[in-house]
Design a protein around this motif. Structure first.
Motif, short mmCIF file in Angstrom:
data_model
loop_
_atom_site.label_atom_id
_atom_site.label_comp_id
_atom_site.label_asym_id
_atom_site.label_seq_id
_atom_site.Cartn_x
_atom_site.Cartn_y
_atom_site.Cartn_z
N ALA B 27 -20.07 108.70 10.91
CA ALA B 27 -20.81 108.93 9.66
C ALA B 27 -22.25 109.29 9.96
O ALA B 27 -22.83 110.20 9.35
N CYS B 28 -22.81 108.59 10.94
CA CYS B 28 -24.21 108.78 11.31
C CYS B 28 -24.46 110.20 11.82
O CYS B 28 -25.43 110.85 11.43
N GLY B 29 -23.56 110.70 12.65
CA GLY B 29 -23.73 112.05 13.20
C GLY B 29 -23.66 113.12 12.13
O GLY B 29 -24.48 114.04 12.09
N VAL B 30 -22.68 112.98 11.22
CA VAL B 30 -22.48 114.00 10.19
C VAL B 30 -23.62 113.96 9.16
O VAL B 30 -24.31 114.95 8.92
N VAL B 31 -23.84 112.77 8.59
CA VAL B 31 -24.83 112.68 7.50
C VAL B 31 -26.25 112.77 8.06
O VAL B 31 -27.12 113.39 7.45
N GLY B 32 -26.47 112.16 9.24
CA GLY B 32 -27.80 112.25 9.85
C GLY B 32 -28.24 113.69 10.06
O GLY B 32 -29.40 114.03 9.86
N SER B 33 -27.28 114.55 10.42
CA SER B 33 -27.63 115.96 10.64
C SER B 33 -28.08 116.63 9.34
O SER B 33 -29.05 117.39 9.32
N TYR B 34 -27.36 116.34 8.25
CA TYR B 34 -27.81 116.88 6.95
C TYR B 34 -29.21 116.39 6.62
O TYR B 34 -30.08 117.15 6.18
N VAL B 35 -29.42 115.06 6.82
CA VAL B 35 -30.70 114.45 6.44
C VAL B 35 -31.85 115.06 7.24
O VAL B 35 -32.90 115.40 6.70
N VAL B 36 -31.63 115.23 8.54
CA VAL B 36 -32.68 115.78 9.40
C VAL B 36 -32.92 117.26 9.07
O VAL B 36 -34.05 117.70 8.93
N ALA B 37 -31.83 118.01 8.89
CA ALA B 37 -31.97 119.45 8.63
C ALA B 37 -32.68 119.67 7.30
O ALA B 37 -33.51 120.57 7.17
N ARG B 38 -32.37 118.86 6.30
CA ARG B 38 -32.98 119.02 4.97
C ARG B 38 -34.34 118.34 4.90
O ARG B 38 -35.03 118.43 3.91
N ARG B 39 -34.71 117.62 5.97
CA ARG B 39 -35.99 116.90 6.04
C ARG B 39 -36.16 115.89 4.91
O ARG B 39 -37.15 115.90 4.17
N ILE B 40 -35.17 115.02 4.75
CA ILE B 40 -35.29 113.99 3.72
C ILE B 40 -35.19 112.59 4.35
O ILE B 40 -34.66 111.67 3.73
N SER B 41 -35.71 112.43 5.59
CA SER B 41 -35.64 111.10 6.22
C SER B 41 -36.36 110.06 5.38
O SER B 41 -35.95 108.91 5.32
N TYR B 42 -37.45 110.48 4.74
CA TYR B 42 -38.22 109.52 3.94
C TYR B 42 -37.38 109.00 2.78
O TYR B 42 -37.37 107.81 2.48
N ILE B 43 -36.64 109.90 2.16
CA ILE B 43 -35.75 109.50 1.06
C ILE B 43 -34.67 108.56 1.58
O ILE B 43 -34.40 107.51 0.99
N ALA B 44 -34.10 108.89 2.73
CA ALA B 44 -33.07 108.03 3.32
C ALA B 44 -33.66 106.67 3.66
O ALA B 44 -33.00 105.64 3.49
N GLY B 45 -34.92 106.65 4.10
CA GLY B 45 -35.60 105.39 4.39
C GLY B 45 -35.72 104.53 3.14
O GLY B 45 -35.49 103.32 3.17
N MET B 211 -31.62 105.06 13.41
CA MET B 211 -30.30 105.42 13.92
C MET B 211 -29.76 106.65 13.17
O MET B 211 -29.07 107.49 13.74
N LEU B 212 -30.08 106.75 11.89
CA LEU B 212 -29.59 107.88 11.09
C LEU B 212 -30.25 109.19 11.55
O LEU B 212 -29.61 110.23 11.60
N THR B 213 -31.54 109.12 11.88
CA THR B 213 -32.27 110.37 12.11
C THR B 213 -32.46 110.74 13.59
O THR B 213 -32.42 111.92 13.92
N LEU B 214 -32.68 109.74 14.47
CA LEU B 214 -33.07 110.09 15.84
C LEU B 214 -31.97 110.82 16.63
O LEU B 214 -32.26 111.86 17.23
N PRO B 215 -30.72 110.31 16.64
CA PRO B 215 -29.70 111.07 17.40
C PRO B 215 -29.51 112.48 16.83
O PRO B 215 -29.34 113.43 17.59
N ALA B 216 -29.58 112.61 15.50
CA ALA B 216 -29.41 113.93 14.88
C ALA B 216 -30.57 114.84 15.26
O ALA B 216 -30.38 116.02 15.58
N ALA B 217 -31.79 114.30 15.22
CA ALA B 217 -32.95 115.12 15.57
C ALA B 217 -32.87 115.55 17.03
O ALA B 217 -33.19 116.69 17.38
N ALA B 218 -32.41 114.64 17.90
CA ALA B 218 -32.24 114.99 19.32
C ALA B 218 -31.17 116.09 19.45
O ALA B 218 -31.36 117.06 20.18
N ALA B 219 -30.08 115.94 18.71
CA ALA B 219 -29.00 116.93 18.77
C ALA B 219 -29.48 118.29 18.28
O ALA B 219 -29.08 119.33 18.80
N GLY B 220 -30.38 118.28 17.29
CA GLY B 220 -30.91 119.52 16.72
C GLY B 220 -31.61 120.38 17.77
O GLY B 220 -31.65 121.61 17.66
#
Lengths: 274, 283
Positions: B27-45, B211-220
C-alpha cells in the motif's frame, strides 16, 4: 440496449459538428465577464471565431488572454455571459476542444514519460477503469512522430528541453483528434526548430479544416503566422482578419502608447499599409 | 542478522510483524508514489495525525464504556477517513486557506486523542504505541484487517491508475477531458488515509508520514514512469521493513524508529545517486 426500438437514432457521444453555411461557429462568446476575487479580469466580451481560421489572441500581460481560453473551455467559472462551441454549451462539446496549456502550468519533474503524457489526450475517449487500447497507443505515437518527438517517447519528461516539452504538449492536444484547438503561448521560449515545427502543424491543422486559436506574444510574427487576430485588454479591442484588425490604432488601443516593442511593429505596419 | 532469521523461525510474533510490514509496503509503495508525485505530503501528514483522535476515542469507549468492538484500528480508520474528507473539501473549496485548515485538522485530531487517552484509566503505554508504533504486538485480527485494507488500496490504486495519473499530473487538462477531478482527488486522499492507518500499526502515527513519502521519493529518483516508481517504492519499503526489524531485534531497539532512520538514509543516498544514474541513462 436489446429492447431499443429502431425509431431513435443514436449519435456517438462525440459527434462531428455540422459543417457548411449556416452551421454554428466553432466558438461563440456572448457578453462574457469573468471575475477573480470580485475584480473583473474579462469584461463584456463578444466574440465569434470562424471555422478553419488560424487566430492569434494578443494583448499585454494580465489582459485576460489565458482566462479567455479557460472560460471557453469551461474550466473556470463565468461571472456572466455565455460560451458556445459549435452551438452547444461546453459540457456537451468538450470532446471537440483540444488544449495546449502554458508549459509552466505543470510539474515537469513528475515521474512520467512523453508517451504517457500524450496518452492523456486520449482519456476523454476512455471509460472508467479502462486502459488505453492499442489504437490509442498508435495514435499517441503517431502524434509524437508528427511533432518530431517519436525517438523520445520513453524519455522522462524532466529530461526533455523546453522546446521538446512544448512539442509533447502539442502532441497531446493532437491526440485528442479535436475540431477546435486552443493553445496558450505554444511558441513562448522555444527554439527556432520547435517554432518552425509548431507553425507547420498549425498550418496543417488549418488545411484539414480545424480551427486554431493561439495566445501569442510576438507581435512581429502575427501577420506571417495568423490570418485572424483578437486584440484583448480586459475588454475586446478588435477582432477579425489580420489585415483589417491588426492595425496601428487597434494596437495602440490594446497596448497603450508606452510600449517600445510596439514601435517597430507599428512602423512596419504603417509602411506596408500606406 | 543470523540471530534474527533464527528468531523468525522460533517466534510467531516476529513472523506476524514481518508479514504486517510487508503488507504495509505494498500500500505504501503504491499510494506513497501518488502522494509524492502530486506533492501532497503535507496533506497526508495532516490525515496521519488526525488518526490519534480516533484511536484515543476507540480506546476510551472500549475501556470506560465497555464497547468491546471499538478496536483502536477502527477508530483510526474512521478518523483518517473523516480527516481526509474534511481536508479534501477544504483544499477543493478554500484553496487560499488550505495550509491553515490542514494544520488545524492536524492538531485538533491529536488534541482530541490526548484528551481521550487522558480520561482512559490504566497505563498510558498505549499512547506511546500509537505515536511510535509497536509492530511486535500485532495480533491476528490486526493482520486480517491490514490484509483487507491492503487489498482495497491496491485494487483502487491500480484500477484507477490512468485517471489518477491524469489528475495528479495536470488537473486542469484532466478536467477538460471530462475526468471528474474532484472525485479522483478525494479518492486519492481516501487511499492515503487508509494507507496511513496501515502504516500506523507498523511505525506509529508520527513516523507514518516518513514511511509513506521517503521510499517513494527515493524511488522517484530512478523511475521514468509512475508505475515503475510504485514497484520500486514497494521494494524499497519492504527492504526497509525487513532490515529495520532485523537490525532492531538484536540490540532491542524500537523497530519503527529503526525503519525510519533506514528510510532517511535510503532517501539521502538516492538523492545523491539519482542524478548520476539518470545522467548515465540519458547518455
Amino acid at each position: 440496449m436489446a429492447g431499443n426500438s429502431g425509431k431513435t437514432i443514436r449519435f456517438p457521444r462525440e459527434a462531428k459538428p455540422e459543417r457548411g453555411a449556416g452551421a454554428p461557429a466553432p466558438i461563440e462568446v456572448a457578453d462574457l465577464t469573468v471575475t477573480y476575487h470580485r475584480k473583473p479580469v474579462l469584461r463584456d466580451i463578444n466574440l465569434l471565431i470562424k471555422e478553419g481560421g488560424l487566430t492569434a489572441v494578443i494583448g499585454p500581460n494580465g489582459a485576460g488572454k489565458s482566462t479567455l481560453l479557460k472560460a471557453i473551455m469551461g474550466i473556470i467559472p463565468l461571472a456572466s455571459g455565455e460560451v458556445r462551441v459549435f452551438g452547444e454549451p461546453i459540457d456537451r462539446s468538450r470532446g471537440l476542444v483540444g488544449y495546449v496549456p502554458q508549459r509552466g502550468s505543470v510539474d515537469w519533474d513528475f515521474p512520467t514519460n512523453a508517451l504517457d503524457v500524450v496518452l492523456m489526450g486520449r482519456y476523454g475517449k476512455l471509460g472508467l477503469f479502462q486502459r488505453p487500447r492499442a489504437r490509442d497507443r498508435e495514435t499517441a505515437l503517431a502524434c509524437l512522430e508528427k511533432v518530431g518527438m517519436a525517438p523520445y517517447a520513453g524519455r522522462q519528461i524532466s529530461q526533455l528541453s523546453g522546446g521538446q516539452q512544448q512539442r509533447v504538449f502539442l502532441a497531446r492536444a493532437l491526440a485528442q483528434e479535436a475540431e477546435v484547438y486552443l493553445m496558450d503561448e505554444p511558441l513562448a521560449g522555444v527554439d527556432a526548430a520547435t517554432e518552425r515545427a509548431v507553425i507547420e502543424i498549425l498550418k496543417d491543422l488549418q488545411a484539414r479544416g480545424k480551427t486554431v486559436v493561439c495566445v501569442h506574444h510576438d507581435l512581429q510574427t502575427v501577420t506571417s503566422y495568423f490570418d485572424q487576430v483578437v486584440l484583448l485588454n480586459l475588454r475586446l479591442v478588435a477582432s477579425g482578419p489580420t489585415e483589417s484588425a491588426f492595425t496601428p490604432s487597434n494596437l495602440r488601443a490594446t497596448y497603450g502608447g508606452g510600449l517600445t516593442l510596439l514601435s517597430d511593429v507599428l512602423e512596419t505596419l504603417e509602411r506596408s499599409g500606406s | 542478522m543470523i540471530e534474527f532469521v533464527e528468531a523468525l523461525g522460533e517466534h510467531a510474533f516476529l513472523r506476524g510483524a514481518l508479514l504486517a510490514g510487508l503488507l504495509a509496503s505494498v500500500a505504501c509503495g503504491v499510494v506513497g508514489s501518488y502522494v509524492v508525485a502530486r506533492r501532497i505530503s503535507y496533506i497526508a501528514g495532516g490525515i496521519a495525525h488526525c488518526v490519534l483522535g480516533g484511536m484515543g476515542a476507540a480506546r476510551y469507549f472500549s475501556v470506560v464504556h465497555g464497547w468491546e468492538w471499538a478496536h483502536p484500528l477502527y477508530g483510526a480508520l474512521a478518523a483518517a477517513i473523516l480527516g481526509a474528507l474534511v481536508i479534501g473539501w477544504v483544499s477543493l473549496r478554500l484553496r487560499e486557506r488550505e495550509d491553515t485548515v490542514i494544520s488545524a485538522v492536524w492538531s485538533f485530531g491529536m488534541a482530541v486523542g490526548v484528551l481521550f487517552i487522558w480520561k482512559t484509566p490504566g497505563y498510558n503505554e498505549d499512547l506511546m504505541n500509537y505515536l511510535f508504533g509497536n509492530i511486535l504486538i500485532i495480533s491476528g485480527h490486526d493482520l486480517w484487517l491490514l490484509g483487507i485494507l491492503d487489498v482495497c488500496v491496491l485494487a483502487m490504486g491500480v484500477m484507477c491508475y490512468r485517471p489518477l495519473l491524469a489528475v495528479c499530473f495536470d488537473e486542469e487538462y484532466a478536467r477538460l477531458r471530462g475526468v471528474s477531478v474532484e472525485f479522483y482527488y478525494l479518492l486519492l486522499l481516501l487511499l492515503a488515509a487508509v494507507t496511513v492507518v496501515v502504516l500506523v500499526t507498523v511505525v506509529g502515527i508520527i513516523l507514518a508520514i516518513a514511511m509513506l513519502t521517503l521510499p517513494a521519493a527515493a524511488a522517484g529518483q530512478f523511475s521514468r514512469t509512475l508505475w515503475r516508481m510504485m514497484v520500486t517504492a514497494t521494494l524499497f519499503c519492504a527492504g526497509i521493513v525487513a532490515l529495520g526489524l532485523a537490525a532492531s531485534y538484536g540490540p532491542n531497539l524500537p523497530a519503527g524508529a529503526t525503519m525510519i532512520v533506514l528510510a532517511c538514509l535510503l532517501y539521502a543516498l538516492a538523492t545523491f545517486l539519482g542524478p548520476m544514474v539518470r545522467g548515465a541513462k540519458k547518455a
